[in-house]
Scaffold this active site. Structure first.
Site, PDB file in Angstrom:
ATOM      1  CB  ALA A   1      -1.078  -0.190   1.138  1.00 54.48           C
ATOM      2  CB  ALA A   2       1.863   4.041  -1.884  1.00 56.51           C
ATOM      3  CB  ALA A   3      -0.604   6.195   2.756  1.00 55.56           C
TER       4      ALA A   3
ATOM      5  CD  GLN B   1       6.766   3.390  -0.831  1.00 57.75           C
ATOM      6  OE1 GLN B   1       6.306   4.256  -1.324  1.00 57.75           O
ATOM      7  NE2 GLN B   1       7.817   2.923  -0.982  1.00 57.75           N
TER       8      GLN B   1
ATOM      9  CE  LYS C   1       1.667   4.873   7.621  1.00 62.58           C
ATOM     10  NZ  LYS C   1       0.397   5.112   8.601  1.00 62.58           N
TER      11      LYS C   1
ATOM     12  CG  ASP D   1      -7.372   9.485   7.228  1.00 59.81           C
ATOM     13  OD1 ASP D   1      -8.475  10.399   6.501  1.00 59.81           O
ATOM     14  OD2 ASP D   1      -6.665   9.964   6.798  1.00 59.81           O
TER      15      ASP D   1
END
Length: 612
Positions: free
Chosen positions: A67-69, A73, A88, A232
């Site tokens: 996953a990349a935010a 990531q 992370k 969030d």
């Protein structure tokens, strides 16, 4: 400002009912498909933070990020002792980029404030946003937040939060337990894709709606119970676990609500459902949303004009939360309301969850999903704040019952299994029994009689002690309460019937609400066949007559009504008719049960053992 644009896009991607399906699909990729930075750079950051090579802590780290935010990531890895974790790593040079973007937004809001001639300082919103984002840059804060969230919600079994590995976490690196589950985006895609069978799509839709329902409940738990809000809750940070739990990820931003704000929010939800706009304004004042000195009468009229057209179904607004929110926000903007951080987080969370549900089921209503939780809290939490709200809703200024509102509370509250658990008798075999007749008429009388003597019935008992007793008697003998009297007749008939069968008949089939319960005799030797097991719980109503607290309450109610002889005469006559009617029903059921027991062919057939 790509980072902040990503955040806005993530919020909008959950609202197909607002921006359309095509735009939603385009924005949904922002959750998990933000371009990653090189793995070598990520591993270098890890080594800088922990002071040793990655191999000294992990036996395996995935080649590509899972996953990349916007801020970092995530890689999948295994510790040296074999535990699967999520690793992370923060994006490089992130602090400089965030500070720059916040500064640009602050300048823009200051310019907008001058152009719009707004009294409130719009730059405060940028300051609040910047405070939260800068906090998210320190993963040691997120690690502490995750542990705090886990501790606060550990008693709620349907909420899941991953454990943190503090020895493998630093300012730019965070290591936590790997959560196995489906994201809302995956479930939504599966439920609407033509590549899957109808059965697979229906099952995916069921899981998605279950996730949303539990997400709404989790939001209410955070809002009304713990006061600790996940900052969030977009789809990328939610998971549906196979055990039926809802898992939360990413704890970079938490918001702690004050106690007074929690109860004001609870009151606001109740007032919206009851259409009490004047009380809603007072709740908004307590929430620090409406500024002191604002004309309450004007705000009340504007809310009434804006929300008065909302239709109700079974006493609950038959409208999407987003629509009600939009109308309130229009009044808020016009009258320069304040938007505290917790307020915007709650609205964003519920709106996001509703957007997911609407995509799978256009008929989903957030109020319908949320209100039973609110009702249960008001009816079972013995605190001064909740009692004040409950009394305000179900009693008028003369402390007379608003019977229809109390009936609504009980009916809505009983739709939750959790509410039935708190009033379930210890000797009942089923906790999921709902007091509802086959005709669909809600059994208010049965629920009240089960709740009153229970430990959690203290709120209802105090309510009866506070209320005007004569008003309750007057409500009970009124034409509007005929369905309650009918239900009480059934309860009395149940008591008489079971007393008769236990006194005069052993081994007869007892019928209750259309389901059969076999009363065992000594001849059974304690052995029950499958057909003779207790299938429906039989409640011990005699506990009501033995309860001294209830005797005091009933005596007080009668003493209050004795001042009106005509009312007492109506009460005695109504009671007499109910007892006679119940007695006839009980005798009829005894005769029917005796006939069934006498004519049952199984009584005369020998038992035959069949072996394979």
């Amino acid at each position: 400002m790509p980072l902040l644009a990503d955040a806005v896009g993530q919020s909008l991607s959950t609202r197909p009912d607002i921006i359309g399906t095509e735009i939603t699909k385009a924005l949904s990729g922002l959750h998990d498909q933000i371009p990653p930075f090189p793995r070598t750079l990520a591993m270098k950051i890890f080594e800088e933070e922990l002071g040793s090579p990655v191999e000294s802590f992990f036996s395996y780290v995935s080649e590509e990020p899972v996953a990349a935010a916007s801020f970092g990531q995530v890689y999948r890895g295994s510790t040296l002792d074999g535990r699967t974790v999520a690793l992370k790593v923060q994006r490089p040079n992130l602090h400089h980029v965030v500070v720059r973007d916040i500064y640009i937004i602050r300048l823009g809001l200051g310019l907008l404030q001058k152009i719009a001639k707004r009294k409130s300082d719009l730059r405060l919103y940028a300051d609040e946003l910047g405070k939260g984002l800068v906090g998210e840059l320190d993963y040691s804060i997120e690690a502490a937040n995750a542990s705090k969230f886990l501790d606060a919600h550990s008693s709620f079994s349907f909420i899941y939060a991953p454990k943190i590995f503090p020895d493998l976490s630093r300012k730019r690196v965070l290591t936590m337990e790997w959560v196995v589950g489906e994201s809302p985006t995956d479930l939504l895609s599966l439920s609407t894709s033509s590549a899957y069978s109808e059965r697979q799509k229906l099952e995916a839709k069921r899981r998605l709606l279950d996730l949303v329902s539990k997400g709404v409940e989790a939001s209410l738990v955070q809002l009304l119970e713990t006061g600790l809000l996940h900052g969030d809750p977009h789809p990328g940070n939610l998971r549906y676990i196979s055990s039926g739990q809802i898992g939360f990820l990413d704890f970079g931003l938490l918001c702690q609500m004050e106690k007074k704000h929690r109860f004001a929010m609870l009151a606001a939800i109740v007032h919206i459902v009851n259409g009490d706009w004047a009380s809603l304004v007072h709740a908004l004042i307590d929430m620090d949303v409406v500024r002191p000195g604002t004309s309450i009468r004007r705000i009340t009229m504007e809310l009434e004009n804006s929300l008065g057209e909302v239709e109700f179904k079974d006493g609950i607004p038959d409208v999407k939360f987003s629509r009600v929110l939009g109308k309130i926000l229009s009044v808020a903007i016009k009258n320069h309301f304040r938007m505290p951080p917790y307020f915007t987080l709650v609205l964003r969370s519920l709106a996001s969850l509703e957007g997911l549900a609407v995509a799978a089921d256009p008929n989903f209503k957030t109020f319908e999903a949320a209100y039973p939780y609110v009702v249960r809290k008001l009816l079972t939490e013995n605190s001064a704040e909740t009692r004040k709200i409950l009394h305000l809703v179900v009693l008028n200024k003369q402390k007379e019952f608003r019977w229809e509102r109390l009936a609504l509370f009980l009916r809505v509250g009983s739709t939750r299994k959790a509410f039935n658990r708190v009033i379930a008798s210890k000797n009942e075999s089923s906790l999921d029994y709902l007091p509802k007749r086959s005709s669909g008429v809600f059994d208010t009388a049965h629920l009240v009689l089960r709740l009153l003597p229970s430990r959690d019935g203290i709120v209802l008992r105090k309510l009866l002690m506070t209320a005007n007793g004569a008003s309750l008697i007057r409500a009970m003998v009124s034409k509007e309460a005929i369905f309650v009297r009918q239900q009480l007749c059934r309860v009395i008939a149940d008591v008489l019937y079971h007393w008769m069968t236990q006194t005069f008949g052993r081994g007869i089939m007892a019928t209750r609400y259309g389901s059969q319960v076999r009363l065992t005799s000594e001849a059974d030797n304690g052995e029950l066949s499958t057909s003779s097991r207790l299938t429906v719980p039989v409640y011990d109503y005699q506990s009501i007559f033995r309860d001294r607290r209830l005797k005091v309450i009933f005596s007080r109610i009668l003493d209050s009504a004795r001042k009106d002889p005509v009312l007492m005469l109506k009460f005695y006559w109504t009671t007499f008719v109910m007892v006679v009617t119940a007695s006839v029903r009980a005798c009829h059921r005894v005769l029917v049960s005796l006939s069934e027991a006498m004519l049952a062919p199984s009584r005369f057939l020998p038992r035959v053992a069949i072996s394979a």
